[in-house]
Structures are given as C-alpha cells and as structure tokens.
Design a protein around this motif. Structure first.
Motif, short mmCIF file in Angstrom:
data_model
loop_
_atom_site.label_atom_id
_atom_site.label_comp_id
_atom_site.label_asym_id
_atom_site.label_seq_id
_atom_site.Cartn_x
_atom_site.Cartn_y
_atom_site.Cartn_z
N LEU B 28 -2.74 -74.89 33.48
CA LEU B 28 -3.14 -74.63 34.87
C LEU B 28 -2.68 -75.80 35.71
O LEU B 28 -2.71 -76.95 35.27
N GLY B 31 -4.50 -79.35 41.93
CA GLY B 31 -3.89 -80.32 42.85
C GLY B 31 -2.60 -80.92 42.30
O GLY B 31 -1.75 -81.40 43.04
N GLY B 32 -2.49 -80.93 40.99
CA GLY B 32 -1.28 -81.46 40.35
C GLY B 32 -1.23 -82.98 40.28
O GLY B 32 -0.28 -83.54 39.74
N THR B 33 -2.25 -83.65 40.79
CA THR B 33 -2.17 -85.12 40.88
C THR B 33 -2.23 -85.79 39.51
O THR B 33 -1.74 -86.89 39.33
N THR B 111 -8.53 -81.56 43.16
CA THR B 111 -9.65 -80.63 43.13
C THR B 111 -10.73 -81.12 42.16
O THR B 111 -10.46 -81.96 41.29
N ASN B 115 -10.40 -82.72 38.39
CA ASN B 115 -11.00 -84.03 38.12
C ASN B 115 -11.66 -84.03 36.75
O ASN B 115 -11.58 -85.01 36.01
#
Ligand SMILES: Cc1cc2nc3c(=O)[nH]c(=O)nc-3n(C[C@@H](O)[C@@H](O)[C@H](O)COP(=O)(O)OP(=O)(O)OC[C@H]3O[C@@H](n4cnc5c(N)ncnc54)[C@H](O)[C@@H]3O)c2cc1C
Ligand code: FES
Ligand code: FES
Lengths: 165, 329
Positions: B28, B31-33, B111, B115
């Motif tokens: 998934l 945010g991809g961070t 998100t 997190n």
C-alpha cells in the motif's frame, strides 16, 4: 484525467504525459521532482537529499507545500503544481514579492535551498496574513540551509509581509 | 527507484483485494513518505511489483467523536491531526505527537495509517542496497541482528528479541497512553488490535492482505490530564531518541490513574505498568514522582552503546509526570 495518461497542471499550464517506460513517458516510479526537472526542464526545483530530510525539493501541490522527491508523479494526475518558476508574472516577468524580498534581504548564499524556502513562505503568507516570528520559524523548520542564511530569510519574510502593507 | 506498477483504488475492499491477489509482491502507498525512502534505498529482499495507492479512497480521512470515543480514519494527515482543535484540546498527546513528526511538509503528506505501518529506522535494516550491497539481518529473514555487536546507540533498551530495532512511530506512543487500538480490514473481515499488541520485535501484527482503516481512542477518564515529551538531537526532522506520553487523574490531591507510555525504547510503545501501579493512591509529591520514574525504567537491558537512553527515559518520565500533575489545577 485519462486512462494510461497523465495530466499535470504546472504553473498554470497543462501538460499531458503517457504513462510508460519509453522516452518522454512518465514511469509510475518517477518522482514529481524528476518529472519537473528532467521532463519539463523546470530545474528551479532542487533535489538535495532525495529522501525527505532537507526541503530543497518543496513545491506546492494544490497550494500546500509538499516534498516533490517523495511524491510520485502518477499520483498528481489532474492536480495543480506550483514551482518557483511559476511565481513571477508570466507577462511582465516581474518577480513575486516573496522572491523580491529574498533578493533585497540577500537571503541566500549558494541559493540551493532558496526555491524550496520561497515556496513554503508563499504558502504561509497565503494562509496567514501576518504570521508571528515563531510561526515563520515553524513553517520553515523543514528547510535546511547549509550556508546559514536563516537569519536573512527571517528578514526576507518580514520584508515580504511589509510589502503587502 | 526501480520500476513498479501502480494502481489507484477507489475503496478499502479493492485495496484489500489487490493485496490478496499479489501477496508479498504488493504494497500500500499512502503518503509515501516512508515507503518511497524504503524503495529508493532498495532495502527489501523482495521489491514490490505493485503499489496500491489508497490516498484517493474517499471518506477515509474522518475525525469523529461520539460516546465510544475518538475515531480517526487511516488517511487523516498528521498536519490535520496536529491542528485539529478537538484533538488539541482533549487528546493532547496525540496532537503533540503528530506535530513532533518530521517537518511541516512531511506532515502535509504523511497519514496516520502510514505512521503506524512505517518501517523501523534501524540503520542496518535501512542500509541502501546501492552502497556496497544490502545488509541482511534477522528482521529481513536471514542472519543475526547486527545492532547487537554493532552501533546500537538508537536501538532498544527493553523488549528486544531476535531484532533490537526501535519502534519509530510517535503516534504509537501517544496511542498507548490513551489505550487506543487499530481497526483493520482484510480478506477474512476486519478486526481490532490494541496498540500494545500491534508491534512485535520483527514487525507488526498486520497479516498479509490486511490494512489499517481506523485508529480508535476510547473515552478518556474524567478529569484526566496528558503530557507529551520527545527527546531528539534537533527539534525538527529527527526521530525520537526517547518519547513519553502520560495521562494522569488526580482527585483530592491523590493520584487515581496514571498511564505512562515510553516510545523508541522497545519494539513497540511500552507501558510502564509497575510505575503506574506505584503512583495510584499516592500524593504526587516530588519523591513519589522520582521513585515512579526510576520504576519506569527498571529492568531495562541496554545494549553496548545505548545505556544513555535509560537515563533520558527516566528523566522524561519524571518531567512528563510533573507537567501532567501540574495541569490538574
Ligand atoms: C525525514 C523524515 C523524518 C521523519 N520523522 C518521523 C518522526 O519524527 N516520527 C515518526 O513517527 N515518523 C517520522 N517519519 C516517518 C514518516 O514517514 C511517518 O511518520 C509517516 O506518518 C508515514 O505515513 P505515510 O502516509 O507517508 O506512509 P507511507 O510511506 O505511505 O507508508 C508507510 C508504510 O505503511 C504501509 N501503510 C500505509 N498506509 C497503510 C494502511 N492504511 N494500512 C496498512 N499499511 C499501511 C505502507 O505499505 C508502507 O509500508 C519521518 C520520515 C522522514 C522521511
Ligand atoms: S530533496 Fe526532497 S527533501 Fe531533500
Ligand atoms: S543558501 Fe546555500 S543552502 Fe541555503
């Protein structure tokens, strides 16, 4: 929005891309920073760390500061992107007041961090007419400047606020 | 980044569907961070073929409060959580924890689901493949944990087993003090996992094909106060060396409830149950708080280079308790 295609609205102009791995196509694994710099030639957006730490790659996505090195281009389909190149007046070439303030305050040395900083300040002043010094520092806390221009940057932001009267 | 396929899903059911159709080879992306860092460094033995973008799922970014407490949709952004007047006022540790994450730009993207789902920051685990080859370790499924004999200054001081990487999630620490839980959806339906059960030494409790849809916080004890502290080397950007979230209830000068959650010291957020028990029924005078702080780190087993974290944890617990009790005025 298109199937197998991609529509980006960068600095008020629309660009269409094919999604794929051929030349000029945007691969799903391309970051927005890469597309801006290598496909659109918008090299004002800098890539420092390429991993979310330095803020040099900051652009506005739908008006919000985000890191273009951690954003996939395919996820920006149909979205508005603003980069440093989009701030000056397209007709007169006049700089945005925030850019002008950075110049007047000498708020950089090498200038690598500057485009990102300016994008954040642009968004900040859009949200808040008169941010406090603490709010300015907080907003800029995701930007590293290796040349230690931070104090001049604060001065520039103050100047930009002043320009708006 | 090496190539992958990418798909936008319109709903949770479709996301779960794809996860199950591509077991082990899909991920998934919210945010991809965190994920994009993991993929750029190519740290995983199995690089995903498919990224399933859940960001555009409508209606998964809600914040709701009712008689069952607070519910937070998995796609709520950390910036939104940190700014929410409701969260700041009533669930202060959650807002403060969210605000302590990374930088403003990261919080605009990150998100709450991501997190909790993020990978550990252990520098052996995250070692880039591009620089001399990927480092194998227990967490990746082969070999011992390299932190034990290596540089372990940011690793766990309690609860490590096989792998000694610390839990990086700040929200997890805050949720632990609020006794929150995580709601998931999967092929076989959904379930609720308490935050204390979510992390384990080698990863988290999510099964293949399961995703986080909501964080839940039960109603708070009446009259409770909270306090959040995070020790980092620099204020922005850095992960916690140690974080602490506490919740206290004081009645007629006597402590009726105390919850102390420690972050970044163990594979998951850790409740200091002995210290909590000790505080209950006592007047929170300085000697009592000092004793509680000592109890909170009792049993810590630091590695060769992280004994200093025990002292930081003790001091943070003491300061957080002092601040929380001082709030009962
Ligand atoms: C420079 C930097 C500093 C940071 N500092 C901090 C910090 O101080 N504290 C902190 O806590 N974090 C920190 N982070 C980590 C940060 O990435 C996370 O906090 C963030 O919340 C991740 O959210 P995301 O939506 O971007 O996740 P993503 O990157 O999209 O996902 C992370 C992982 O979770 C999985 N995932 C995402 N959504 C779900 C879901 N709904 N269900 C199941 N799995 C899911 C993904 O598959 C992926 O494996 C930092 C990151 C960077 C790059
Ligand atoms: S280049 Fe994106 S944050 Fe450094
Ligand atoms: S001016 Fe050189 S990095 Fe900021």
């Amino acid at each position: 929005m298109k199937e197998n295609g991609l529509l980006l609205m960068v600095n008020g102009q629309s660009y269409e891309f094919k999604i794929g791995t051929g030349p000029g196509e945007v691969s799903p694994s391309h970051t927005l920073a890469r597309t801006l710099r290598e496909d659109l030639g918008l090299t004002g957006t800098k890539v420092g760390c390429n991993k979310g730490e330095c803020g040099a790659c900051t652009v506005l996505l739908e008006g919000t500061p985000v890191l273009s090195c951690l954003t996939l281009t395919v996820e920006c389909n149909g979205k508005r992107v603003t980069t440093i190149e989009g701030l000056e007046d397209p007709e007169t070439g006049e700089l945005d007041p925030v850019q002008q303030s950075f110049l007047e305050s000498g708020a950089f040395q090498c200038g690598f961090c500057t485009p990102g900083m300016i994008m954040t300040v642009k968004a900040l002043l859009g949200d808040m007419p008169a941010p406090t010094e603490l709010e300015i520092k907080e907003a800029l806390s995701g930007h590293y400047c290796r040349c230690i221009s931070h104090y001049h940057v604060l001065d520039a932001v103050g100047r930009a606020i002043g320009k708006r009267g | 980044m090496k190539p992958f396929r990418h798909i936008n899903v319109p709903g949770v059911a479709e996301a779960v569907d794809y996860l199950n159709k591509f077991p082990g080879s899909s991920r998934l992306i919210a945010g991809g961070t965190d994920l994009l860092g993991v993929l750029k460094d190519d740290i995983l033995p199995a690089y995903p073929e498919l990224l399933i973008n859940i960001k555009a799922i409508p209606g998964l970014d809600y914040l709701r409060e009712d008689e069952n407490g607070l519910s937070i949709g998995a796609l709520v952004k950390l910036a939104f959580l940190a700014r929410s007047p409701l969260v700041r006022e009533k669930y202060k540790v959650l807002a403060d924890a969210a605000r302590s994450v990374g930088t403003p730009q990261l919080r605009n993207m990150a998100t709450v689901g991501g997190n909790l789902g993020q990978e550990t920051r252990c520098w052996y685990y995250r070692y880039p493949h591009g620089i001399g080859g990927r480092i194998q370790c227990q967490r990746k499924g082969s070999g011992p944990c390299l932190a034990v004999g290596g540089d372990n200054r940011y690793h766990v001081i309690m609860g490590g087993k096989g792998c000694f990487a610390a839990c990086p999630s700040d929200l997890a620490t805050a949720l632990a003090a609020l006794e929150g839980s995580i709601k998931t959806e999967g092929a076989g339906g959904g379930r609720i996992i308490s935050i204390g059960e979510f992390f384990h030494p080698l990863g988290n409790a999510l099964k293949a094909g399961e995703m986080i849809v909501e964080l839940q916080v039960p109603p708070l004890p009446a009259g409770s106060r909270q306090h959040w502290l995070k020790y980092t080397l620099r204020e922005p950007v850095d992960f916690a060396v140690v974080s602490v979230a506490v919740l206290t209830v004081l009645e007629a000068g006597i402590c009726r409830e105390a919850r102390i959650a420690l972050g970044a010291v163990a594979p998951g957020p850790l409740r200091a149950l002995q210290a909590e028990q000790f505080l209950k029924g006592k007047e929170p005078i300085p000697e009592v708080l000092q004793e509680a702080a000592v109890l909170a780190v009792q049993g810590a087993k630091p590695l060769s280079k992280n004994g200093y974290k025990v002292e930081i944890a003790r001091v943070l617990v003491l300061r957080a308790l002092e601040a929380s009790f001082a709030g009962h005025k």
